[in-house]
Design a protein around this motif. Structure first.
Motif, PDB file in Angstrom:
ATOM      1  N   GLU A 294       0.816  -1.221   0.000  1.00  0.00           N
ATOM      2  CA  GLU A 294       0.000   0.000   0.000  1.00  0.00           C
ATOM      3  C   GLU A 294       0.846   1.267   0.000  1.00  0.00           C
ATOM      4  O   GLU A 294       0.392   2.314  -0.452  1.00  0.00           O
ATOM      5  CB  GLU A 294      -0.991  -0.012   1.167  1.00  0.00           C
ATOM      6  CG  GLU A 294      -0.360  -0.076   2.538  1.00  0.00           C
ATOM      7  CD  GLU A 294      -1.418  -0.152   3.638  1.00  0.00           C
ATOM      8  OE1 GLU A 294      -2.380  -0.927   3.488  1.00  0.00           O
ATOM      9  OE2 GLU A 294      -1.259   0.568   4.639  1.00  0.00           O
ATOM     10  N   GLU A 295       2.110   1.168   0.433  1.00  0.00           N
ATOM     11  CA  GLU A 295       2.993   2.358   0.453  1.00  0.00           C
ATOM     12  C   GLU A 295       3.171   2.936  -0.958  1.00  0.00           C
ATOM     13  O   GLU A 295       3.439   4.132  -1.110  1.00  0.00           O
ATOM     14  CB  GLU A 295       4.390   2.016   1.009  1.00  0.00           C
ATOM     15  CG  GLU A 295       4.428   1.743   2.501  1.00  0.00           C
ATOM     16  CD  GLU A 295       3.780   0.428   2.875  1.00  0.00           C
ATOM     17  OE1 GLU A 295       3.814  -0.529   2.050  1.00  0.00           O
ATOM     18  OE2 GLU A 295       3.201   0.343   3.973  1.00  0.00           O
ATOM     19  N   GLU A 296       3.035   2.091  -1.989  1.00  0.00           N
ATOM     20  CA  GLU A 296       3.161   2.631  -3.352  1.00  0.00           C
ATOM     21  C   GLU A 296       2.081   3.684  -3.624  1.00  0.00           C
ATOM     22  O   GLU A 296       2.273   4.578  -4.445  1.00  0.00           O
ATOM     23  CB  GLU A 296       3.031   1.501  -4.392  1.00  0.00           C
ATOM     24  CG  GLU A 296       4.245   0.586  -4.448  1.00  0.00           C
ATOM     25  CD  GLU A 296       4.131  -0.500  -5.512  1.00  0.00           C
ATOM     26  OE1 GLU A 296       5.096  -1.240  -5.689  1.00  0.00           O
ATOM     27  OE2 GLU A 296       3.056  -0.619  -6.150  1.00  0.00           O
ATOM     28  N   ASN A 301       7.987   8.997  -3.179  1.00  0.00           N
ATOM     29  CA  ASN A 301       9.387   9.204  -2.766  1.00  0.00           C
ATOM     30  C   ASN A 301       9.535   9.227  -1.251  1.00  0.00           C
ATOM     31  O   ASN A 301      10.223  10.093  -0.690  1.00  0.00           O
ATOM     32  CB  ASN A 301       9.943  10.517  -3.331  1.00  0.00           C
ATOM     33  CG  ASN A 301      10.259  10.385  -4.797  1.00  0.00           C
ATOM     34  OD1 ASN A 301      10.437   9.269  -5.294  1.00  0.00           O
ATOM     35  ND2 ASN A 301      10.314  11.504  -5.491  1.00  0.00           N
ATOM     36  N   GLY A 302       8.846   8.312  -0.569  1.00  0.00           N
ATOM     37  CA  GLY A 302       8.977   8.207   0.886  1.00  0.00           C
ATOM     38  C   GLY A 302       8.158   9.234   1.661  1.00  0.00           C
ATOM     39  O   GLY A 302       8.140   9.206   2.888  1.00  0.00           O
ATOM     40  N   VAL A 303       7.456  10.138   0.959  1.00  0.00           N
ATOM     41  CA  VAL A 303       6.664  11.158   1.664  1.00  0.00           C
ATOM     42  C   VAL A 303       5.192  10.748   1.646  1.00  0.00           C
ATOM     43  O   VAL A 303       4.620  10.495   0.574  1.00  0.00           O
ATOM     44  CB  VAL A 303       6.818  12.549   0.988  1.00  0.00           C
ATOM     45  CG1 VAL A 303       5.942  13.593   1.681  1.00  0.00           C
ATOM     46  CG2 VAL A 303       8.272  12.970   0.965  1.00  0.00           C
ATOM     47  N   ARG A 304       4.573  10.681   2.828  1.00  0.00           N
ATOM     48  CA  ARG A 304       3.167  10.278   2.917  1.00  0.00           C
ATOM     49  C   ARG A 304       2.266  11.329   2.277  1.00  0.00           C
ATOM     50  O   ARG A 304       2.422  12.522   2.509  1.00  0.00           O
ATOM     51  CB  ARG A 304       2.796  10.065   4.388  1.00  0.00           C
ATOM     52  CG  ARG A 304       1.355   9.688   4.618  1.00  0.00           C
ATOM     53  CD  ARG A 304       1.095   9.335   6.062  1.00  0.00           C
ATOM     54  NE  ARG A 304       1.448   7.955   6.366  1.00  0.00           N
ATOM     55  CZ  ARG A 304       0.707   6.897   6.045  1.00  0.00           C
ATOM     56  NH1 ARG A 304      -0.427   7.058   5.390  1.00  0.00           N
ATOM     57  NH2 ARG A 304       1.095   5.688   6.360  1.00  0.00           N
ATOM     58  N   GLY A 309      -3.646   5.008   8.158  1.00  0.00           N
ATOM     59  CA  GLY A 309      -4.762   4.106   8.438  1.00  0.00           C
ATOM     60  C   GLY A 309      -5.775   4.015   7.300  1.00  0.00           C
ATOM     61  O   GLY A 309      -6.748   3.283   7.392  1.00  0.00           O
ATOM     62  N   ILE A 310      -5.576   4.779   6.218  1.00  0.00           N
ATOM     63  CA  ILE A 310      -6.518   4.736   5.088  1.00  0.00           C
ATOM     64  C   ILE A 310      -6.485   3.346   4.449  1.00  0.00           C
ATOM     65  O   ILE A 310      -5.433   2.721   4.359  1.00  0.00           O
ATOM     66  CB  ILE A 310      -6.187   5.832   4.043  1.00  0.00           C
ATOM     67  CG1 ILE A 310      -7.322   6.031   3.032  1.00  0.00           C
ATOM     68  CG2 ILE A 310      -4.911   5.523   3.287  1.00  0.00           C
ATOM     69  CD1 ILE A 310      -8.499   6.728   3.605  1.00  0.00           C
ATOM     70  N   LYS A 311      -7.676   2.856   4.007  1.00  0.00           N
ATOM     71  CA  LYS A 311      -7.708   1.569   3.296  1.00  0.00           C
ATOM     72  C   LYS A 311      -7.194   1.792   1.876  1.00  0.00           C
ATOM     73  O   LYS A 311      -7.524   2.798   1.240  1.00  0.00           O
ATOM     74  CB  LYS A 311      -9.140   1.050   3.213  1.00  0.00           C
ATOM     75  CG  LYS A 311      -9.622   0.413   4.496  1.00  0.00           C
ATOM     76  CD  LYS A 311     -10.856  -0.425   4.243  1.00  0.00           C
ATOM     77  CE  LYS A 311     -12.056   0.477   3.966  1.00  0.00           C
ATOM     78  NZ  LYS A 311     -13.283  -0.257   3.661  1.00  0.00           N
TER      79      LYS A 311
END
Ligand code: MRU
Length: 352
Positions: A294-296, A301-304, A309-311
């Motif tokens: 899900e991080e994709e 570039n590593g910044v949220r 907690g979002i689905k």
């Protein structure tokens, strides 16, 4: 190892190691990873350092070669049993691109008729080298057939990167643009950025720009407007697995482009080496679709960029039904209409 060449190969084999272009570092750094074990190859495939269906197959074939060259087993039957286990291990690196399974099965099969471990090792290495060498010629032919559907001056849209760095050379969907350049034609390419991994902006834009091919980058949600207003003559995409009925799995967003192209009456072409055609898969419903971390989606570039907690739903591919595909461009010619019959005929010709 850092390189500055314009024409950059994604996989370079050097008997006891493999140089893999780290596609995660593009377009900022053109760096080759020095890969010495099958575990490194597994890791590079699963983390998209080497990606694109044909390049995944080529890297995996060399992964088995690296394992085989380092293996100390002297009994042939035990060696072949171990080879199958290594084949299964690599098969777990990514699920959708059928070239992975096609290549490791081809290499495994090549070793079966050897009469000694030394011969098996040689056959494994030679088969991997054959797969890479054949792919270059296949891509060139796909490019020539694709060019026969286009004219000098055309603007064409693509998604993801089905280019030289996703194959041995030239690419599949991008092959016509490389060949057009050699021929002195001017084709313009509109590249979708391809969220979430950005193969369009990081890879296609870089590959075409470095080769002096006219390319314009758009975000994915600009595609319909661009198709309608920029006189786009065709959409050309690559593929990860084409089922027996012509249904095609390719990078997420491809199906959306096909729907838009149909609505606007623009031809939608799939560039497909026969190694990506899977007659054992009857229709698109049977193609396994990879879901990625899900991080994709939540990070760039590593910044949220999304709340904690979002689905998240992150399918890496979608399936375009055959009805939306104007033609499938293979190294043996362009097929359209009844894909079930024509694709199985092509595969039969290939194996004879
Ligand atoms: O996740 P990727 O980058 O491996 O996805 C690649 C694609 O979808 C390509 O279009 C396909 O593999 C064809 S590459 C010639």
């Amino acid at each position: 190892m850092t390189v500055t060449d314009k024409w950059v190969a994604s996989v370079r084999y050097r008997s006891n190691h493999l140089l893999l272009l780290d596609q995660q570092q593009l377009p900022h750094n053109t760096v080759y990873l020095n890969v010495t074990t099958i575990e490194h190859v597994w890791d590079a495939i699963s983390k998209l350092k080497v990606r694109g269906a044909p390049a995944i197959g080529i890297a995996a074939a060399y992964g088995l070669t690296l394992w085989s060259n380092a293996e100390k087993e002297t009994d042939l039957n035990t060696f072949l049993e171990k080879l199958k286990k290594q084949r299964d291990y690599l098969a777990s690196s990514r699920p959708t691109a059928v070239n992975l399974f096609w290549a490791i099965d081809r290499v495994t099969a090549a070793a079966q008729s050897a009469s000694s471990v030394a011969e098996a090792k040689l056959r494994i290495e030679q088969e991997a080298q054959n797969i890479q060498a054949e792919d270059e010629e296949i891509c060139r032919k796909i490019g020539e057939y694709a060019l026969s559907l286009l004219q000098d001056g055309d603007s064409v849209m693509t998604i993801c990167n089905a280019g030289a760095i996703a194959t041995s050379k030239y690419g599949t969907a991008l092959a016509p643009f490389h060949l057009a350049k050699e021929k002195g034609w001017n084709l313009s390419v509109y590249a979708n950025e391809t969220r979430p991994v950005l193969q369009g902006s990081r890879l296609t834009a870089w590959e075409l720009q470095s080769n002096d091919i006219d390319v314009t980058l758009i975000t994915d949600n600009m595609a319909a407007h661009t198709l309608k207003t920029k006189n786009i003559k065709a959409v050309i995409v690559g593929c990860d697995r084409v089922a027996a009925n012509g249904d095609t799995a390719n990078k997420i967003g491809t199906f959306g482009l096909a729907l838009q192209a149909k609505a606007l009456n623009i031809p939608f072409y799939v560039a497909c080496p026969l190694s990506t055609l899977d007659l054992n898969t009857k229709s698109g419903d049977d193609i396994p679709i990879e879901e990625r971390p899900e991080e994709e989606v939540t990070h760039i570039n590593g910044v949220r960029i999304a709340p904690k907690g979002i689905k998240v739903f992150n399918p890496a591919f979608d399936v375009t039904p055959a009805d939306y595909i104007s033609a499938i461009i293979t190294e043996k010619g362009v097929v359209e209409g009844n894909y079930i019959e024509s694709l199985s005929q092509l595969k039969e010709e290939e194996t004879n």
